[in-house]
Design an enzyme around this catalytic site. Structure first.
Site, PDB file in Angstrom:
ATOM      1  N   GLY A 104       0.812  -1.217   0.000  1.00 56.65           N
ATOM      2  CA  GLY A 104       0.000   0.000   0.000  1.00 56.65           C
ATOM      3  C   GLY A 104       0.838   1.256   0.000  1.00 56.65           C
ATOM      4  O   GLY A 104       2.036   1.214   0.257  1.00 56.65           O
ATOM      5  N   ALA A 132       6.903   7.167   4.823  1.00 57.50           N
ATOM      6  CA  ALA A 132       7.124   7.180   6.275  1.00 57.50           C
ATOM      7  C   ALA A 132       6.975   8.580   6.874  1.00 57.50           C
ATOM      8  O   ALA A 132       6.333   8.766   7.910  1.00 57.50           O
ATOM      9  CB  ALA A 132       8.516   6.620   6.581  1.00 57.50           C
ATOM     10  N   LYS A 176       6.855  -2.057  -8.472  1.00 54.44           N
ATOM     11  CA  LYS A 176       6.615  -0.608  -8.589  1.00 54.44           C
ATOM     12  C   LYS A 176       7.935   0.163  -8.646  1.00 54.44           C
ATOM     13  O   LYS A 176       8.000   1.220  -9.261  1.00 54.44           O
ATOM     14  CB  LYS A 176       5.721  -0.114  -7.447  1.00 54.44           C
ATOM     15  CG  LYS A 176       6.342  -0.270  -6.073  1.00 54.44           C
ATOM     16  CD  LYS A 176       6.576   1.061  -5.394  1.00 54.44           C
ATOM     17  CE  LYS A 176       7.564   0.966  -4.253  1.00 54.44           C
ATOM     18  NZ  LYS A 176       7.421  -0.053  -3.250  1.00 54.44           N
ATOM     19  N   ASP A 221       0.639   2.341  -4.498  1.00 52.02           N
ATOM     20  CA  ASP A 221       2.045   2.352  -4.122  1.00 52.02           C
ATOM     21  C   ASP A 221       2.907   2.941  -5.243  1.00 52.02           C
ATOM     22  O   ASP A 221       3.856   3.699  -4.993  1.00 52.02           O
ATOM     23  CB  ASP A 221       2.493   0.914  -3.785  1.00 52.02           C
ATOM     24  CG  ASP A 221       3.782   0.889  -2.995  1.00 52.02           C
ATOM     25  OD1 ASP A 221       4.324   1.967  -2.664  1.00 52.02           O
ATOM     26  OD2 ASP A 221       4.286  -0.222  -2.708  1.00 52.02           O
ATOM     27  N   ARG A 243      14.773   7.151  -4.824  1.00 49.67           N
ATOM     28  CA  ARG A 243      15.913   6.635  -5.578  1.00 49.67           C
ATOM     29  C   ARG A 243      15.553   6.207  -6.991  1.00 49.67           C
ATOM     30  O   ARG A 243      16.265   6.501  -7.952  1.00 49.67           O
ATOM     31  CB  ARG A 243      16.480   5.410  -4.857  1.00 49.67           C
ATOM     32  CG  ARG A 243      17.290   5.778  -3.655  1.00 49.67           C
ATOM     33  CD  ARG A 243      17.261   4.700  -2.607  1.00 49.67           C
ATOM     34  NE  ARG A 243      17.767   5.241  -1.367  1.00 49.67           N
ATOM     35  CZ  ARG A 243      18.931   4.877  -0.838  1.00 49.67           C
ATOM     36  NH1 ARG A 243      19.676   3.961  -1.417  1.00 49.67           N
ATOM     37  NH2 ARG A 243      19.343   5.431   0.273  1.00 49.67           N
ATOM     38  N   ASN A 244      14.459   5.468  -7.104  1.00 43.34           N
ATOM     39  CA  ASN A 244      14.140   4.894  -8.405  1.00 43.34           C
ATOM     40  C   ASN A 244      13.746   5.953  -9.439  1.00 43.34           C
ATOM     41  O   ASN A 244      14.250   5.939 -10.552  1.00 43.34           O
ATOM     42  CB  ASN A 244      13.046   3.836  -8.248  1.00 43.34           C
ATOM     43  CG  ASN A 244      13.537   2.646  -7.451  1.00 43.34           C
ATOM     44  OD1 ASN A 244      14.362   1.869  -7.917  1.00 43.34           O
ATOM     45  ND2 ASN A 244      13.077   2.525  -6.207  1.00 43.34           N
ATOM     46  N   GLU A 287      16.613  -0.239  -5.859  1.00 39.83           N
ATOM     47  CA  GLU A 287      16.010  -1.579  -5.844  1.00 39.83           C
ATOM     48  C   GLU A 287      15.346  -1.975  -7.162  1.00 39.83           C
ATOM     49  O   GLU A 287      15.283  -3.146  -7.503  1.00 39.83           O
ATOM     50  CB  GLU A 287      15.002  -1.695  -4.686  1.00 39.83           C
ATOM     51  CG  GLU A 287      15.650  -1.544  -3.326  1.00 39.83           C
ATOM     52  CD  GLU A 287      14.895  -2.322  -2.232  1.00 39.83           C
ATOM     53  OE1 GLU A 287      14.497  -3.469  -2.476  1.00 39.83           O
ATOM     54  OE2 GLU A 287      14.710  -1.759  -1.142  1.00 39.83           O
TER      55      GLU A 287
END
Lengths: 354, 354
Positions: free
Chosen positions: B143, B147, B198, B257, B268-269, B298
């Site tokens: 989901g 943070a 994602k 998400d 980062r992505n 990632e």
């Protein structure tokens, strides 16, 4: 396979579409309404569109309101790019000169309301065109397309929907360029409903923009994403109830169009939603929008009319429970609840159903 | 119904989840790894989390790496919030002290790769926990959740997925607050794949961010929306191939998400994707990311591993044709083609299929 094409309506989208139409090798007329005269004069004088701030292609011929006959002369294909409430009037005016027309392509997005009846724009066009007594195909265009980007040749996808799939495919052959791609579907009602509904749901996503500007939240993307997925869920419910296709909503005409609409943060619907999210009530937000020259916020009547229609219909009323965003939006628009109350109600509802 | 809960991993997400856990009336331990020591010391000294920049609830008890036994003592529920590549190691370390544990909840997102084998994080946990010889339920959380927003109590939705739906429902009862809502599902593989995929698709959407910074485009939301809908389409194909549920991808764990991931433009992505979109090649972009302290992206290994897996498998290879974004992403990551070439290929593919 060059065609003679006319675009009715010289606003942002009508003018922008002339760029791929010309680039794909067609002969393009651009006709403006009485409201467009300053735009037309500016193009005649400078070659540039005053709002889009780019030069239109040299192959585009500009026509004044009183030159509708000339603009339509010899045209096989008509694009309608006026505001949704003007589609009927403009078609009535154009009909006498549409002898050569074989295709009517609707770029306008929205629903048409007469009395308590809801009609899609292709239904409106279809009723008018019946008077021609000839076979004219109607095609509705959806998909994520900001006019200012299209004229700069940003890669853009148009979704061309028609009950005659072959005529949508003709459009694909005629108008595709390297940057303007076309996909076709026969889910006309799905594409048209998405184009209208996305405005209403953009208002609710605008609430989160407003919220991010007050308090010390900074960003509220968690909430925005929650609202976005709920909006898509509800658009699927509505589109399916009307006989449309689920895939349309999840694809470029639904999710894609909703995404460009909320990304363009200065857009009317999100701007209006943001004001509500910041704590203004309906009247204050409307007043503020009017003061900045934005009198039409299409998502408002669309939400109220569609919600009203669903409420009155015995057949549709069973889906109302699944439409918590639409319900609370209408409650906010009617001054019944605040956005804060709406958000609590939405969260509780999603939690209960999940 | 207060429980004693421990969170393993004091990074952003592990620390943030303590806020709703405490607000819902639980006793919360927060344990940090060797990498987290500066964070732990700062919390001990000031009560504040150095990256989240907020005070953690007073009910949260902080434990150092060497206090793993104490942190786990008497806890019925363990949250795992370390990076995805550390899940296995940390579980191995924790096992000896997990006598009272009944539920392991995985907040970490990603896939685990050993040799050429792909495992979801719940599969990794399940293998480790088997050694306990006791019935422990594993729950994976997906989901849209940033943070920094959760600690500010921005309305947030967690998707709790478990093969034991009743244990996911227990979590809902235990951890929901006014701002943190939980929905449950038994589509574990769907939720876990979405959480991993994602990141890869966020890189491709990052391309459009890069493109908007060069030339005179300004914004390229038309392209972004096209890529977003294609990403969702491909995630649906992959999730369905692995036996997951379509609805998961269209809902908060998939679309939701992905939306928060691309919205957090410093992520980062997307940052990495943007550099590629601006014209850097793979090595240049990686070097740039490393220079700004971002060594793990990632979405890169996830894309390469999943694409490789699909290519090798006879069963899955039939879906490869539908994954033009994933294919061109891998080609770009391998230095075979530029982003510009990738985008042309994507546009042609979408047009041909549409």
């Amino acid at each position: 396979m060059m065609k003679k094409v006319v675009v009715l309506g010289a606003g942002m989208m009508g003018s922008a579409i002339t760029v791929p139409l010309a680039d794909s090798g067609n002969y393009v007329n651009l006709w403006g309404t009485e409201y467009d005269v300053p735009i037309l004069e500016y193009i005649k004088k400078t070659g540039t569109h005053s709002s889009l701030k780019v030069s239109l292609p040299k192959q585009v011929h500009v026509f004044y309101p009183e030159e509708l006959d000339k603009a339509l002369y010899g045209c096989e294909i008509v694009f309608i790019a006026v505001t949704s409430d003007a589609v009927k009037t403009i078609l009535k005016r154009a009909l006498p000169y549409m002898d050569d027309v074989r295709k009517v392509i609707i770029l306008s997005k929205g629903i048409h309301v007469e009395n308590d009846n809801i009609m899609s724009l292709s239904q409106v066009a279809s009723e008018e065109i019946r008077n021609l007594g000839r076979d004219v195909n109607i095609i509705s265009v959806g998909g994520p397309c900001i006019a200012e980007e299209l004229v700069k040749k940003v890669p853009t996808l148009g979704v061309y929907a028609s009950h005659s799939l072959s005529s949508a495919l003709d459009c694909k052959k005629l108008f595709e360029t390297k940057y303007y791609k076309i996909i076709t579907t026969d889910d006309v009602i799905g594409v048209e409903l998405c184009a209208a509904l996305k405005n209403s749901y953009a208002i609710t996503i605008g609430w989160s923009y407003g919220l991010s500007e007050i308090g010390d939240y900074k960003t509220v993307y968690n909430l925005e994403s929650l609202l976005l997925t709920q909006a898509i869920k509800e658009m699927r419910v509505i589109v399916k109830s009307f006989g449309g296709n689920d895939e349309t909503v999840i694809g470029p005409a639904g999710l894609g169009d909703l995404n460009v609409t909320i990304k363009k943060v200065e857009g009317r619907n999100v701007s209006f939603g943001r004001l509500l999210g910041k704590g203004m009530n309906f009247e204050e937000a409307i007043k503020y929008m009017h003061a900045s020259g934005k009198t039409t916020i299409e998502g408002i009547p669309t939400a109220i009319k569609i919600y009203g229609f669903l409420t009155r219909s015995e057949y549709f009323s069973q889906v109302l429970d699944e439409l918590i965003l639409l319900k609370t939006l209408v409650d906010v628009l009617r001054g019944k609840i605040s956005v804060k109350e709406a958000l609590s109600e939405i969260l509780e509802n999603i939690s209960e159903r999940g």
